[in-house]
Design an enzyme around this catalytic site. Structure first.
Site, PDB file in Angstrom:
ATOM      1  N   ARG A  61       0.854  -1.198   0.000  1.00 30.46           N
ATOM      2  CA  ARG A  61       0.000   0.000   0.000  1.00 30.46           C
ATOM      3  C   ARG A  61       0.887   1.244   0.000  1.00 30.46           C
ATOM      4  O   ARG A  61       1.433   1.633   1.026  1.00 30.46           O
ATOM      5  CB  ARG A  61      -0.919  -0.008   1.219  1.00 30.46           C
ATOM      6  CG  ARG A  61      -2.001  -1.060   1.129  1.00 30.46           C
ATOM      7  CD  ARG A  61      -2.811  -1.162   2.403  1.00 30.46           C
ATOM      8  NE  ARG A  61      -3.310   0.144   2.857  1.00 30.46           N
ATOM      9  CZ  ARG A  61      -4.377   0.287   3.632  1.00 30.46           C
ATOM     10  NH1 ARG A  61      -5.059  -0.774   4.027  1.00 30.46           N
ATOM     11  NH2 ARG A  61      -4.764   1.473   4.020  1.00 30.46           N
ATOM     12  N   ASP A  63       2.056   5.223  -0.291  1.00 31.63           N
ATOM     13  CA  ASP A  63       1.552   6.497   0.222  1.00 31.63           C
ATOM     14  C   ASP A  63       1.298   7.484  -0.913  1.00 31.63           C
ATOM     15  O   ASP A  63       1.705   7.263  -2.060  1.00 31.63           O
ATOM     16  CB  ASP A  63       2.575   7.113   1.186  1.00 31.63           C
ATOM     17  CG  ASP A  63       2.682   6.340   2.492  1.00 31.63           C
ATOM     18  OD1 ASP A  63       1.726   5.625   2.837  1.00 31.63           O
ATOM     19  OD2 ASP A  63       3.730   6.453   3.164  1.00 31.63           O
ATOM     20  N   ARG A 212      11.521   5.724   3.229  1.00 29.71           N
ATOM     21  CA  ARG A 212      11.818   7.156   3.172  1.00 29.71           C
ATOM     22  C   ARG A 212      12.613   7.619   4.388  1.00 29.71           C
ATOM     23  O   ARG A 212      13.422   8.557   4.291  1.00 29.71           O
ATOM     24  CB  ARG A 212      10.519   7.931   3.016  1.00 29.71           C
ATOM     25  CG  ARG A 212       9.878   7.732   1.641  1.00 29.71           C
ATOM     26  CD  ARG A 212       8.407   8.074   1.625  1.00 29.71           C
ATOM     27  NE  ARG A 212       8.184   9.454   2.027  1.00 29.71           N
ATOM     28  CZ  ARG A 212       7.000   9.928   2.414  1.00 29.71           C
ATOM     29  NH1 ARG A 212       5.936   9.119   2.458  1.00 29.71           N
ATOM     30  NH2 ARG A 212       6.871  11.182   2.742  1.00 29.71           N
TER      31      ARG A 212
END
Length: 286
Positions: A61, A63, A212
């Site tokens: 999933r 972002d 990230r």
């Protein structure tokens, strides 16, 4: 959840890609925000002329703003719908979907397949440039500009200290009831001839903001603000460090999802649903 498909239904695997720039992430959201899942489910409902929605299950999933080149999903369709549509579904979806999301393959999934839980790894790429002039305008939605020169060798040295199975709580946004234990299988960086530095990040799974955050820590090493040993120290501390920045999403692309041989799909899916814990290392008697 179960890997068993309801009687009368067929599990269909979808291989797809999308430019995440104009999406509020993969997952459907309240409030009418545009999502990849929402666009595909709407297209499926229209082309199959169904009164009911068909819900997708996805491998990863992503972002808001994150792209995908090798995303995988599955959907369970009524057998009669699949029989009617199987030869023309791909082209019909191409005609219905917006241009920033494409489905490349639609096929009946092998027994035991679950797009999310059967996966044994996900591979992402994060792209960044330190060119003093900035980012090529044609790549601006896919490459981060870092306005300090980057030492890729130092970043790779730091990356090696993060490999293996660890609790990545220091690099994850905590979610209630979810484990942050992951196995980081690959983390390496290469500077291309165009000057763009591509980080390859592969793990069995990722927790929220993990990629990230890892890149944010490595950039701090690459530009000389921290030494190569620092990211591993943050990992060992087990808590979020305010110096670790979650870099912007547009440099991140889900490149590929790996699955085991067909005969191992169901076993992998069952294993992946078990809550993970780290083994107790060492020990002492008192």
């Amino acid at each position: 959840m179960s890997d068993e498909v309801e009687p009368g239904f067929v599990r269909v695997r979808l291989d797809l890609s999308y430019d995440g720039s104009e999406f509020s992430g993969w997952a459907k959201q309240a409030g009418g925000r545009r999502t990849v899942q929402g666009e595909i489910e709407d297209a499926l409902r229209v082309v199959t002329r169904s009164a009911r929605p068909y819900e997708l299950t996805v491998a990863g999933r992503t972002d808001a703003g994150v792209h995908a080149r090798g995303q995988v999903a599955h959907v369970d369709l009524p057998g009669e719908v699949w029989e009617e549509q199987r030869g023309k579904l791909l082209k019909r979806l191409a005609g219905r979907l917006p241009r920033d999301v494409r489905i490349w393959s639609v096929a009946e999934a092998p027994s035991g397949f679950d797009a999310r839980f059967s996966a044994i790894w996900r591979r992402y790429a994060y792209r960044v440039t330190d060119h003093p002039g900035g980012v090529d305008p044609l790549l601006r939605n896919h490459v981060l500009w870092h306005d300090w020169p980057l030492d890729v060798d130092a970043m790779n040295e730091a990356a090696r200290g993060l490999l293996g199975e660890h609790d990545f709580a220091a690099y994850c946004k905590k979610r209630e009831g979810a484990t942050t234990i992951r196995t980081l299988q690959e983390l390496s960086l290469v500077r291309g001839e165009d000057g763009v530095v591509t980080a390859t990040v592969r793990a069995d799974a990722f927790c929220h903001n993990m990629v990230r955050s890892l890149i944010g820590a490595l950039l701090f090493v690459g530009d000389g603000h921290r030494g190569p040993e620092w990211p591993a120290k943050v990992l060992a501390a087990g808590v979020r460090d305010s110096a670790v920045h979650v870099v912007r999403p547009h440099g991140l692309t889900l490149e590929e999802v790996g699955y085991p041989a067909d005969g191992l799909l169901a076993a992998r899916s069952k294993e992946a649903r078990n809550r993970r814990s780290l083994p107790v290392r060492g020990g002492c008697c008192g």
